[in-house]
Design an enzyme around this catalytic site. Sequence first.
Site, PDB file in Angstrom:
ATOM      1  CD  GLU A   1      -2.800  -0.969   2.507  1.00 41.79           C
ATOM      2  OE1 GLU A   1      -3.477   0.063   2.663  1.00 41.79           O
ATOM      3  OE2 GLU A   1      -2.771  -1.896   3.336  1.00 41.79           O
TER       4      GLU A   1
ATOM      5  CB  CYS B   1      -1.953   6.878   2.351  1.00 38.69           C
ATOM      6  SG  CYS B   1      -2.999   5.608   3.084  1.00 38.69           S
TER       7      CYS B   1
END
Length: 419
Positions: free
Chosen positions: A182, A216
């Site tokens: 990720e 994020c």
Amino acid sequence: VASELSRRRYELAAWEIFEVGKTWREADADVAEAIDFLRYYADEMDRLAQPMRLGNRPGELNQRSYEPRGVTAVIAPWNFPLAIPTGMISAALVTGNPVLFKPSERSPGLGTLLTDIFIEAGVPAGCLSCLPGGPGVGQALVAHPHVITVAFTGSKAVGLHILAEASRVDPGQPMVKRVIAEMGGKNAIIVDETADLDEAIAGVVASFAGYAGQKCSACSRVIVHRTVYDSFVSRLREAVLSLEVGNPLEPGTQVGPVIDARAQASIQRYIALGLEEGRLLAKQSADPSGYFVEPTVFTAIQPHHRLAREEIFGPILAVMKADNFADAVRLANGTEYALTGGVYSRSPANLAMAREQFDVGNLYLNRPITGALVSRQPFGGHRFSGVGAKTGGEDYLTQFMIARVISENTLRRGFESTQ
């Protein structure tokens, strides 16, 4: 482990405030998400542990079953110091794999504390080891031939380096390595001419300023239809200037410090760049004695500007203007990332277009774009935002296992051998 985290919920939240500067609300949410991961993956493994029959044709029996891949390296970030490593560690363990866990060098205390809780809850000796340290520890884990799976959450640059390193096959390596990565995002919220501006302002501010923009999934661009642009930016300015920036120990604080001096310096360089590329709309004041960065908003940002393209990981928002909704979607898709995005609109046609054309892994309509919930909103992106199945979703655990299919002819002929 879930029961123990629940019992110690406020203590763990306090550690998050102390070590990584989260506000109380953000810290508590991180503990809650860690608990959700544990309970969800336990239930998911109960489902996956049962062999599944494939097809029902007479005369044959086909069954699929799963087995562990092998030693898993978990390389975790500091911004969700309990939820993200808990998800990766529990996914690897529940599927039968021993784990070598490297917490971020910025949150080693929470990483060690989490490891102790797993072991105290009954994880067998040697099945989970915590290896705190700097980038060299992570590099050694990725390169080791006996590490079969790497679960990583962090920056695009490090993620791509891990993918490149893991592609090499070294002597003694039993199988091809799998990387679950990720990575970053350059997330946008679109505000069209039909949007409820009260909801849009609140959602944009929460999405770009929450945990000082150090997510994020955080919003770093807002793309506004030209007919509501002036009204939106005027109200956005007042909302940003009303934010409480300060010590996260204080319950009224909405924006705390960034993680350290290195992050602070990097974000401040982008603020200086924003003064060159665009126009300053709002900059909240902050305490100069800590690692604080003022929530800052720039207007007149163009698609080619660095503020519109590069991940900053701080409380900086770029405001862009769109002529129509199709133009807004084009601008939103104009980066190398595809993680989260949002739309504020009351137009069914525009919402339908967003569903089809807004290229992100998680799209949020008329709500903030951070705070994905396990099972309900499995999280993850594509392009350069990551590779692998979404965390907290039904596909995630299978990445840590190999699938075997056994096919048997059940219409045997002749006699059974006596030998």
